[in-house]
Design a protein around this motif. Structure first.
Motif, mmCIF file in Angstrom:
data_model
loop_
_atom_site.group_PDB
_atom_site.id
_atom_site.type_symbol
_atom_site.label_atom_id
_atom_site.label_comp_id
_atom_site.label_asym_id
_atom_site.label_seq_id
_atom_site.Cartn_x
_atom_site.Cartn_y
_atom_site.Cartn_z
ATOM 1 N N ILE A 10 1.002 -1.257 0.033
ATOM 2 C CA ILE A 10 0.134 0.081 0.067
ATOM 3 C C ILE A 10 0.872 1.355 0.099
ATOM 4 O O ILE A 10 1.781 1.501 0.932
ATOM 5 C CB ILE A 10 -0.867 0.029 1.177
ATOM 6 C CG1 ILE A 10 -2.027 -1.017 1.119
ATOM 7 C CG2 ILE A 10 -1.667 1.323 1.353
ATOM 8 C CD1 ILE A 10 -2.852 -1.287 2.398
ATOM 9 N N ALA A 11 0.589 2.237 -0.927
ATOM 10 C CA ALA A 11 1.309 3.401 -1.125
ATOM 11 C C ALA A 11 0.242 4.604 -0.778
ATOM 12 O O ALA A 11 -0.836 4.667 -1.616
ATOM 13 C CB ALA A 11 2.013 3.497 -2.064
ATOM 14 N N LEU A 12 0.598 5.510 -0.146
ATOM 15 C CA LEU A 12 -0.251 6.766 0.016
ATOM 16 C C LEU A 12 0.241 7.958 -0.716
ATOM 17 O O LEU A 12 -0.458 8.885 -0.910
ATOM 18 C CB LEU A 12 -0.343 6.946 1.600
ATOM 19 C CG LEU A 12 -0.740 6.071 2.685
ATOM 20 C CD1 LEU A 12 -0.591 6.636 4.046
ATOM 21 C CD2 LEU A 12 -2.057 5.509 2.192
ATOM 22 N N ASP A 13 1.579 7.942 -1.095
ATOM 23 C CA ASP A 13 2.241 9.072 -1.654
ATOM 24 C C ASP A 13 3.524 8.563 -2.651
ATOM 25 O O ASP A 13 3.985 7.371 -2.469
ATOM 26 C CB ASP A 13 2.551 10.102 -0.675
ATOM 27 C CG ASP A 13 3.454 9.820 0.510
ATOM 28 O OD1 ASP A 13 4.145 8.776 0.440
ATOM 29 O OD2 ASP A 13 3.139 10.492 1.706
ATOM 30 N N ALA A 14 4.163 9.388 -2.919
ATOM 31 C CA ALA A 14 5.334 9.247 -3.789
ATOM 32 C C ALA A 14 6.591 8.619 -3.045
ATOM 33 O O ALA A 14 7.223 7.590 -3.361
ATOM 34 C CB ALA A 14 5.656 10.316 -4.600
ATOM 35 N N GLU A 15 6.550 9.190 -1.710
ATOM 36 C CA GLU A 15 7.613 8.921 -0.679
ATOM 37 C C GLU A 15 7.492 7.293 -0.356
ATOM 38 O O GLU A 15 8.501 6.444 -0.515
ATOM 39 C CB GLU A 15 7.676 9.571 0.705
ATOM 40 C CG GLU A 15 8.592 9.237 1.281
ATOM 41 C CD GLU A 15 8.753 10.049 2.936
ATOM 42 O OE1 GLU A 15 9.644 9.846 3.586
ATOM 43 O OE2 GLU A 15 7.757 10.825 2.978
ATOM 44 N N ASP A 16 6.304 6.947 -0.214
ATOM 45 C CA ASP A 16 6.007 5.400 -0.092
ATOM 46 C C ASP A 16 6.269 4.566 -1.170
ATOM 47 O O ASP A 16 6.857 3.497 -1.119
ATOM 48 C CB ASP A 16 4.451 5.313 0.437
ATOM 49 C CG ASP A 16 4.081 5.720 1.713
ATOM 50 O OD1 ASP A 16 4.858 5.763 2.623
ATOM 51 O OD2 ASP A 16 2.815 5.697 2.110
ATOM 52 N N ALA A 17 5.878 5.099 -2.307
ATOM 53 C CA ALA A 17 6.140 4.352 -3.760
ATOM 54 C C ALA A 17 7.377 4.043 -4.094
ATOM 55 O O ALA A 17 7.764 2.932 -4.101
ATOM 56 C CB ALA A 17 5.300 5.083 -4.759
ATOM 57 N N ILE A 18 8.306 5.227 -3.803
ATOM 58 C CA ILE A 18 9.896 5.012 -4.065
ATOM 59 C C ILE A 18 10.530 3.867 -3.070
ATOM 60 O O ILE A 18 11.197 2.933 -3.339
ATOM 61 C CB ILE A 18 10.405 6.436 -3.846
ATOM 62 C CG1 ILE A 18 9.807 7.230 -4.794
ATOM 63 C CG2 ILE A 18 12.045 6.295 -3.909
ATOM 64 C CD1 ILE A 18 10.273 8.699 -4.657
ATOM 65 N N ALA A 19 9.937 3.963 -1.816
ATOM 66 C CA ALA A 19 10.661 3.159 -0.940
ATOM 67 C C ALA A 19 10.091 1.698 -0.927
ATOM 68 O O ALA A 19 10.991 0.761 -0.834
ATOM 69 C CB ALA A 19 10.243 3.366 0.845
ATOM 70 N N ALA A 20 8.894 1.753 -1.405
ATOM 71 C CA ALA A 20 8.227 0.105 -1.950
ATOM 72 C C ALA A 20 8.971 -0.552 -2.904
ATOM 73 O O ALA A 20 9.333 -1.673 -2.855
ATOM 74 C CB ALA A 20 7.007 0.398 -1.951
ATOM 75 N N GLN A 21 9.010 0.380 -3.844
ATOM 76 C CA GLN A 21 9.905 -0.257 -5.111
ATOM 77 C C GLN A 21 11.349 -0.606 -4.611
ATOM 78 O O GLN A 21 11.897 -1.623 -5.204
ATOM 79 C CB GLN A 21 9.858 0.819 -6.254
ATOM 80 C CG GLN A 21 10.577 0.405 -7.634
ATOM 81 C CD GLN A 21 10.315 1.217 -8.697
ATOM 82 O OE1 GLN A 21 9.360 1.074 -9.377
ATOM 83 N NE2 GLN A 21 11.343 2.012 -8.985
ATOM 84 N N ALA A 22 12.027 0.320 -3.806
ATOM 85 C CA ALA A 22 13.491 -0.053 -3.508
ATOM 86 C C ALA A 22 13.556 -1.268 -2.832
ATOM 87 O O ALA A 22 14.637 -2.090 -2.935
ATOM 88 C CB ALA A 22 14.020 1.065 -2.877
#
Length: 234
Positions: A10-22
């Motif tokens: 689950i991602a709420l924003d771009a910061e979440d998304a970048i960390a999840a992909q990493a």
């Protein structure tokens, strides 16, 4: 040769998304307002996340807490705006007052997606009859996944149901991938994988500091390592 298990975060924003992909996430579920168990994010949030990462994104289509569809016309409009902004995958699921699938609402929203892939979310865990819900949705265009904990109370309660449904994969109503999520913990993974589950969904587990903190790339990486190190069908 085994295929890599899907890890959705689950991602709420771009910061979440970048960390999840990493950390090794394969896909993101985009929502806002986890106090209401996840509602549709803004188009602006989708656009920012789409620009930040290159893994698939599934956008929640849910306008209010609970599992009633509410204003279907608004849902269709929101789906249209998301598609115009570039969204290609979605998450939805609606029940009627009796705990049956709200087929009219699901068909209307799925129709607006025009063949885009989508997940029927944890509304299935509140359904009066899971098997009837699955069979009534059999053949619905774009439906390729069920997000489920097996029970409303989470994976601890629903594990027997998940194991049984994983064993029915390929039967009418059971062709879709089971995406296990809702109170999922790492210790659940080996038994689920052994039963044939090959997709896992985490939210709070990706945030050791709680929902007020962003996704932790190391936390996601721990899940990735466990999934990659658990032989499927073992």
């Amino acid at each position: 040769m085994s295929t890599r298990a899907v890890l959705e975060v689950i991602a709420l924003d771009a910061e979440d998304a970048i960390a999840a992909q990493a950390g090794g996430a394969d896909r993101l579920e985009l929502v806002t307002d986890m106090a209401a168990d996840g509602l549709t994010p803004s188009v602006e949030t989708f656009v920012a996340i789409r620009a930040a990462v290159d893994i698939p994104l599934r956008v929640m289509l849910r306008l209010a807490d609970g599992f009633a569809a509410g204003e279907v016309r608004r849902l269709v409009e929101v789906a249209g705006r998301m598609r115009e902004a570039g969204a290609e995958e979605f998450v939805l699921g609606f029940l009627d007052a009796h705990g049956g699938v709200d087929l009219d609402a699901v068909e209307s929203v799925a129709g607006a997606l025009a063949g885009c892939r989508w997940t029927f979310h944890r509304a299935i865990d509140r359904a009066a009859d899971r098997d009837a819900l699955r069979k009534s949705l059999d053949g619905m265009p774009g439906l390729d996944t069920y997000l489920t904990a097996g029970a409303a109370g989470g994976v601890d309660e629903g594990l027997p149901v998940l194991l049984a449904e994983a064993g029915r994969r390929g039967e009418p109503g059971y062709e879709q991938q089971i995406l296990v999520g809702g109170g999922l913990r790492l210790e659940h993974v080996p038994q689920l994988v052994a039963a044939g589950a090959d997709a896992f969904h985490i939210g709070g587990a990706a945030r050791p500091g709680g929902w007020q903190e962003p996704v932790s790339a190391p936390a996601v990486a721990e899940w990735r390592a466990v999934l990659d190190g658990t032989p499927q069908g073992a």
